[in-house]
Design a protein around this motif. Sequence first.
Motif, PDB file in Angstrom:
ATOM      1  N   CYS A  33      45.091  22.271  20.030  1.00 16.94           N
ATOM      2  CA  CYS A  33      46.529  22.501  19.992  1.00 16.94           C
ATOM      3  C   CYS A  33      47.274  21.287  20.522  1.00 16.94           C
ATOM      4  CB  CYS A  33      46.888  23.728  20.814  1.00 16.94           C
ATOM      5  SG  CYS A  33      46.616  23.514  22.571  1.00 16.94           S
ATOM      6  N   LEU A  34      48.571  21.381  20.481  1.00 22.44           N
ATOM      7  CA  LEU A  34      49.455  20.349  21.007  1.00 22.44           C
ATOM      8  C   LEU A  34      50.095  20.901  22.276  1.00 22.44           C
ATOM      9  CD1 LEU A  34      50.827  17.577  20.378  1.00 22.44           C
ATOM     10  CD2 LEU A  34      52.659  18.919  19.345  1.00 22.44           C
ATOM     11  N   ASN A  57      50.456  15.926  24.083  1.00 20.28           N
ATOM     12  CA  ASN A  57      49.042  15.666  24.307  1.00 20.28           C
ATOM     13  C   ASN A  57      48.228  16.648  23.468  1.00 20.28           C
ATOM     14  OD1 ASN A  57      46.763  14.529  25.577  1.00 20.28           O
ATOM     15  ND2 ASN A  57      46.703  16.211  27.032  1.00 20.28           N
ATOM     16  N   TYR A  58      47.275  16.137  22.678  1.00 25.31           N
ATOM     17  CA  TYR A  58      46.368  17.022  21.958  1.00 25.31           C
ATOM     18  C   TYR A  58      45.291  17.482  22.917  1.00 25.31           C
ATOM     19  CZ  TYR A  58      48.589  15.773  17.608  1.00 25.31           C
ATOM     20  OH  TYR A  58      49.507  15.605  16.616  1.00 25.31           O
ATOM     21  N   THR A  59      45.051  18.794  22.945  1.00 26.18           N
ATOM     22  CA  THR A  59      44.088  19.367  23.883  1.00 26.18           C
ATOM     23  C   THR A  59      43.527  20.658  23.303  1.00 26.18           C
ATOM     24  OG1 THR A  59      43.788  20.002  26.201  1.00 26.18           O
ATOM     25  CG2 THR A  59      45.866  20.649  25.181  1.00 26.18           C
ATOM     26  N   LYS A 118      57.369  23.365  29.668  1.00 22.38           N
ATOM     27  CA  LYS A 118      55.962  23.076  29.392  1.00 22.38           C
ATOM     28  C   LYS A 118      55.498  24.099  28.377  1.00 22.38           C
ATOM     29  CE  LYS A 118      51.410  22.635  31.470  1.00 22.38           C
ATOM     30  NZ  LYS A 118      50.631  22.676  32.714  1.00 22.38           N
ATOM     31  N   GLY A 119      54.790  23.648  27.344  1.00 19.76           N
ATOM     32  CA  GLY A 119      54.374  24.595  26.320  1.00 19.76           C
ATOM     33  C   GLY A 119      53.212  24.118  25.483  1.00 19.76           C
ATOM     34  N   TYR A 120      52.805  25.004  24.592  1.00 18.21           N
ATOM     35  CA  TYR A 120      51.707  24.747  23.669  1.00 18.21           C
ATOM     36  C   TYR A 120      52.131  25.150  22.269  1.00 18.21           C
ATOM     37  CZ  TYR A 120      48.607  24.407  27.725  1.00 18.21           C
ATOM     38  OH  TYR A 120      48.013  24.034  28.898  1.00 18.21           O
TER      39      TYR A 120
END
Length: 89
Positions: A18-19, A9-11, A41-43
């Motif tokens: 970020c992704l 998800n792009y956010t 879960k990550g960025y």
Amino acid sequence: MKQDHLHFNYTRFKGAVCLQYDAIFPLEKTSANKFAHFNVKGYLLPLSNAKDAAVQIEFSNYSNTRGMTEESSSLSEEFFEKLTFPKRQ
């Protein structure tokens, strides 16, 4: 590790585009491994001052629950919220 779930998800994170991703990996329970899943879960954040470079920040856990539990999700959010980054130039 075989993956059975992956979501992107792009956010925005700390003001930066970020992704965000989450993934679930099933595990075989054995005498050496007592868990059925590895949850992630990550960025992925691009670095503003370095071309073609990024920072990956990740929270993961071994669990018998498929996906993050409410407690794990809360811990990961607290972890991500407390992170600080240098000011962008």
